[in-house]
Write an enzyme that holds these catalytic residues in place. Structure first.
Site, PDB file in Angstrom:
ATOM      1  N   THR A   1       3.487 -67.794  55.584  1.00 18.02           N
ATOM      2  CA  THR A   1       3.185 -66.888  56.934  1.00 18.02           C
ATOM      3  C   THR A   1       2.516 -65.545  56.308  1.00 18.02           C
ATOM      4  OG1 THR A   1       3.805 -66.257  58.480  1.00 18.02           O
ATOM      5  CG2 THR A   1       5.540 -65.839  57.096  1.00 18.02           C
ATOM      6  N   ASN A   2       2.251 -65.224  56.626  1.00 21.23           N
ATOM      7  CA  ASN A   2       1.933 -63.560  56.611  1.00 21.23           C
ATOM      8  C   ASN A   2       2.874 -62.234  57.316  1.00 21.23           C
ATOM      9  OD1 ASN A   2      -0.556 -62.846  55.417  1.00 21.23           O
ATOM     10  ND2 ASN A   2      -1.851 -64.730  56.976  1.00 21.23           N
TER      11      ASN A   2
END
Ligand code: CTP
Length: 208
Positions: free
Chosen positions: A21-22
């Site tokens: 994810t970011n």
């Protein structure tokens, strides 16, 4: 006007219990959705997982992966007057998703990744969007130059550029400092709360 806003991170599955994810709280996108709704626009928020409440009166499509985001935008953007892309989309996703949880074995593990579709970069061309297109750019160096390149390359009317090398603003913070980068000019805005910035940005974007 009909306004589409993307927000939050994407999650790219590795196996049934893990993902890439970011770092994104979603705060900027949600603040924009709330500000646009309060100014009387009809707002659709398309968002990855966040801990935020959906602003009142805003339509909502939840997504997880970059591919989900692409499909949601593709199906909705045709009826929009304005599209604002604040989501922190993963640029790469696992080449394949393991059916079962990956078990520990050697000391090292290599994950093969492939590029995700560029949602913002496909909106003008592949999706044929004719309205006002606004992107964000998270940069650590040459902020204006890189943002202008993105603005022109992706057919945007405006790029809202964040200098993410600055520690106490951006990402998880409730404050942000951005530069508005157009094809032919830029304007630095003073640091402010994401709520104040959002209502200013909505007014600026309406005029484009
Ligand atoms: N974006 C998108 N789809 C992707 C990647 C990014 O729609 N697959 C959008 C983001 O929502 C943001 C803009 O593109 O509005 C810029 O994101 P950023 O990560 O700064 O830039 P990239 O285009 O990914 O370029 P680079 O990583 O080379 O800086």
């Amino acid at each position: 006007m009909n306004v589409l806003i993307t927000a939050g991170p994407t999650r790219e599955p590795i196996d049934p219990v893990r993902y890439l994810t970011n770092r994104s709280s979603g705060k900027m996108g949600y603040a924009l959705a709330e500000a646009a709704q309060k100014r009387g626009h009809s707002v659709l928020l398309i968002s990855g997982p966040t801990s935020l409440d959906i602003p009142e009166g805003v339509d909502f499509i939840p997504i997880e992966s970059a591919e989900d985001l692409y499909q949601a935008v593709e199906s909705q953007v045709g009826r929009m007057d304005i599209a604002i892309f604040a989501a922190a989309v993963a640029d790469y996703t696992p080449l394949s998703v393991a059916d079962q949880k990956i078990k520990k074995s050697g000391d090292e593990l290599t994950l093969a990744l492939k590029k995700t579709k560029d949602v913002l970069g496909s909106t003008r061309g592949a999706m044929g969007f004719k309205g006002t297109l606004v992107g964000f750019a998270a940069e650590t160096e040459n902020v204006e130059e890189n943002a202008r390149e993105k603005c022109i390359g992706k057919g945007c009317d405006l790029i809202i550029a964040n200098d993410v090398s600055q520690k106490d603003i951006g990402f998880d913070s409730s404050e942000n400092e951005v530069t508005l980068v157009y094809k032919d000019r830029s304007e630095a805005l003073p640091q402010n709360s994401k709520e104040h910035l959002a209502s200013h940005l909505v007014k600026v974007i309406e005029q484009l």
